[in-house]
Design an enzyme around this catalytic site. Structure first.
Site, PDB file in Angstrom:
ATOM      1  N   GLU A 138       0.840  -1.191   0.000  1.00 31.41           N
ATOM      2  CA  GLU A 138       0.000   0.000   0.000  1.00 31.41           C
ATOM      3  C   GLU A 138       0.879   1.245   0.000  1.00 31.41           C
ATOM      4  OE1 GLU A 138      -2.114   0.751   3.803  1.00 31.41           O
ATOM      5  OE2 GLU A 138      -1.425  -1.246   4.347  1.00 31.41           O
TER       6      GLU A 138
ATOM      7  N   LYS B 204      -5.044  -8.093  21.929  1.00 33.64           N
ATOM      8  CA  LYS B 204      -6.454  -7.748  22.195  1.00 33.64           C
ATOM      9  C   LYS B 204      -7.375  -8.693  21.430  1.00 33.64           C
ATOM     10  CE  LYS B 204      -5.951  -2.776  22.846  1.00 33.64           C
ATOM     11  NZ  LYS B 204      -6.474  -1.469  22.469  1.00 33.64           N
TER      12      LYS B 204
ATOM     13  N   CYS C 249      -3.436  -3.462   4.315  1.00 32.21           N
ATOM     14  CA  CYS C 249      -2.500  -4.465   4.853  1.00 32.21           C
ATOM     15  C   CYS C 249      -2.873  -5.888   4.440  1.00 32.21           C
ATOM     16  CB  CYS C 249      -2.434  -4.367   6.376  1.00 32.21           C
ATOM     17  SG  CYS C 249      -1.975  -2.731   6.952  1.00 32.21           S
TER      18      CYS C 249
ATOM     19  N   SER D  31      -7.260  -2.417   6.307  1.00 34.68           N
ATOM     20  CA  SER D  31      -8.250  -1.363   6.553  1.00 34.68           C
ATOM     21  C   SER D  31      -9.046  -1.053   5.299  1.00 34.68           C
ATOM     22  CB  SER D  31      -7.544  -0.090   7.021  1.00 34.68           C
ATOM     23  OG  SER D  31      -7.039  -0.288   8.302  1.00 34.68           O
TER      24      SER D  31
ATOM     25  N   SER E 187     -10.391   2.095  14.097  1.00 32.10           N
ATOM     26  CA  SER E 187      -9.700   1.012  13.400  1.00 32.10           C
ATOM     27  C   SER E 187      -9.487  -0.192  14.310  1.00 32.10           C
ATOM     28  CB  SER E 187      -8.353   1.543  12.881  1.00 32.10           C
ATOM     29  OG  SER E 187      -7.656   0.554  12.215  1.00 32.10           O
TER      30      SER E 187
ATOM     31  N   ASN F  73       5.292  -1.518  12.481  1.00 33.99           N
ATOM     32  CA  ASN F  73       4.319  -1.952  11.480  1.00 33.99           C
ATOM     33  C   ASN F  73       4.976  -2.031  10.104  1.00 33.99           C
ATOM     34  OD1 ASN F  73       1.952  -2.632  10.206  1.00 33.99           O
ATOM     35  ND2 ASN F  73       0.855  -0.751  10.713  1.00 33.99           N
TER      36      ASN F  73
ATOM     37  N   HIS G 248      -2.223 -10.101  12.063  1.00 30.48           N
ATOM     38  CA  HIS G 248      -1.695  -8.845  11.534  1.00 30.48           C
ATOM     39  C   HIS G 248      -1.419  -7.946  12.742  1.00 30.48           C
ATOM     40  CE1 HIS G 248      -1.181  -5.074   9.619  1.00 30.48           C
ATOM     41  NE2 HIS G 248      -2.333  -4.589  10.026  1.00 30.48           N
TER      42      HIS G 248
ATOM     43  N   THR H 174       3.359   3.839  16.026  1.00 25.45           N
ATOM     44  CA  THR H 174       3.057   2.562  15.351  1.00 25.45           C
ATOM     45  C   THR H 174       3.577   2.559  13.918  1.00 25.45           C
ATOM     46  OG1 THR H 174       0.830   3.219  14.610  1.00 25.45           O
ATOM     47  CG2 THR H 174       0.991   2.256  16.792  1.00 25.45           C
TER      48      THR H 174
END
Ligand code: COA
Length: 387
Positions: free
Chosen positions: A80, A243, A112, A307, A202, A274, A234, A153
């Site tokens: 991307e 999480k 991604c 995303s 997000s 990232n 990811h 990030t």
């Protein structure tokens, strides 16, 4: 059915990084926010002499033999942060590496998710043509802007995967589930170098898509969480995957096993940051290299998220021939050789890339000893060199 999957895997990132405690201090944040709250220790800083083409070429260069280059009939580049709105980054890499000109080469994009789209296309191609090989590249430079919430990030790098029959790393199962919706959580308009992101939204969408794909996968393939020895995610930042895992881990009779495997799967991502399309595959490398309990034949679940948004959950089995030691040695050698930048040096490097407005530019390449580098731009063409 013939076994198909990842036969070789290679990773490459910048020779430079920053320490997240130093970034936190400079930004007047508690270091615990970056180290624990986001789960990031270090962040790769990409010099102007590297772009997605050179990052990917450097990653693939580590794994491909002359015989592979002759046998590859498809090169798929997921990114991307492409360098051109028309010409694919895959064509450049094909030429830089000397891959057969009879291969077809193209680039694909869905934030991604592009690396996973490429990998699954490659797997389907090899199921039909088991004598060929496909090179899948997933390379990105994650930029949110200096002094933004997303700055902590950032990162960058590339993963190269050789997909083949009878793979020696991971056999990818013909089982997967998808979920997609038209949402605006993260995007990058053509006139911007840095992404626009609604970070908290997000995060919520990511968890929602993970649960949707996980439930569909379980329903369609009649399985449960304890069929999996590990799950890889990811990882825009490593706490994100934790999480997601925590949102379902209470379905397991052995939650501690999955949580321990997760720790192995984030070791390298915590030191690189990232890399968008490549993040899931850096996490897979991290799991494969660092887990001391994964066995041949074990089932690994993989969650890919791009995303905008596209989610996919799929699965793979550790191949009989897999040996984690060379992977771990290579990863640790590369990461330990990197040079730490001060925050001021990072801020300067961050602004030093090719201007979006065009124009010729010649970079000072003396300090970049990577096999493939970007020298600059002349008459709207990027100039690449092999060291
Ligand atoms: N010690 C430990 N943890 C701390 C802390 C401290 N001193 N201070 C804060 N934290 C925790 C917070 O509780 C929070 O954890 P939680 O999410 O588990 O509740 C975490 O650190 C982050 O804090 P927060 O205030 O939410 O950070 P932020 O608003 O500055 O931004 C992101 C965080 C992730 C939203 C932001 O970095 C971002 O937008 N990144 C881009 C995300 C992205 O790429 N998305 C698209 C791809 S999926």
């Amino acid at each position: 059915m013939v076994k198909v999957g990842i036969d070789k895997i290679g990773f490459f990132t910048s020779p430079y990084f920053i320490d997240m405690t130093e970034l936190a201090n400079r930004r007047h944040e508690e270091p615990g926010k970056f180290l624990i709250g986001l789960g990031q220790k270090q962040q790769a800083v990409i010099p102007p002499t590297q772009d997605v083409v050179t990052l990917a070429a450097n990653a693939a260069n580590k794994i491909l033999t002359k015989a592979d280059k002759d046998k590859i009939d498809t090169v798929i580049f997921g990114t991307e942060t492409g360098i051109d709105n028309s010409k694919s980054a895959a064509i450049y890499v094909q030429a830089l590496l000397g891959i057969s000109k009879h291969a077809r080469s193209f680039e694909i994009k869905q934030a991604c998710y592009g690396g996973t789209a490429g990998l699954q296309m490659a797997v389907e191609h090899i199921r039909l043509h088991p004598d060929s090989q496909v090179l899948v590249l997933a390379a990105d430079i994650a930029r949110y802007g200096l002094q933004t919430p997303g700055e902590a990030t950032q990162g960058g790098g590339a993963v190269a995967m050789l997909v083949a029959a009878e793979p020696r790393i991971l056999e990818i199962e013909d089982k997967r589930s998808f979920y997609s919706d038209n949402i605006m959580d993260f995007w990058r308009p053509l006139y911007r170098r840095d992404a626009v992101v609604d970070g908290h939204y997000s995060n919520n969408v990511y968890i929602d898509f993970f649960k949707q794909t996980w439930q569909t996968y379980q329903r369609d393939y009649h399985c449960n969480i304890d069929d999996f020895q590990a799950m890889a995610f990811h990882l825009p930042y490593t706490k994100m995957g934790l999480k997601a895992l925590r949102s379902i881990v209470n379905q397991s009779h052995h939650p501690e096993r999955l949580l321990a495997q997760f720790e192995s799967s984030r070791v390298y991502n915590a030191c690189v940051g990232n890399l968008y399309t490549g993040s899931l595959y850096l996490s897979l490398i991290s799991l494969l290299a660092n887990s001391e309990t994964l066995q041949h034949g074990d089932l690994v679940g993989l969650f890919s998220y791009g995303s905008g948004a596209q989610g996919e959950f799929y699965s793979g089995r550790i191949s009989e021939q897999f040996d984690r030691r060379p992977l771990k040695t290579d990863m640790e050698a590369m990461l330990s050789k990197r040079q730490k930048l001060t925050i001021s040096q990072y801020e300067e490097m961050y602004q030093a890339g090719l201007p979006l407005s065009g124009g010729d530019k010649q970079f000072d390449t003396a300090s970049d000893h990577s096999p493939f580098i970007l020298e600059g731009r002349h008459e709207d063409q990027r100039i690449y060199r092999q060291n």
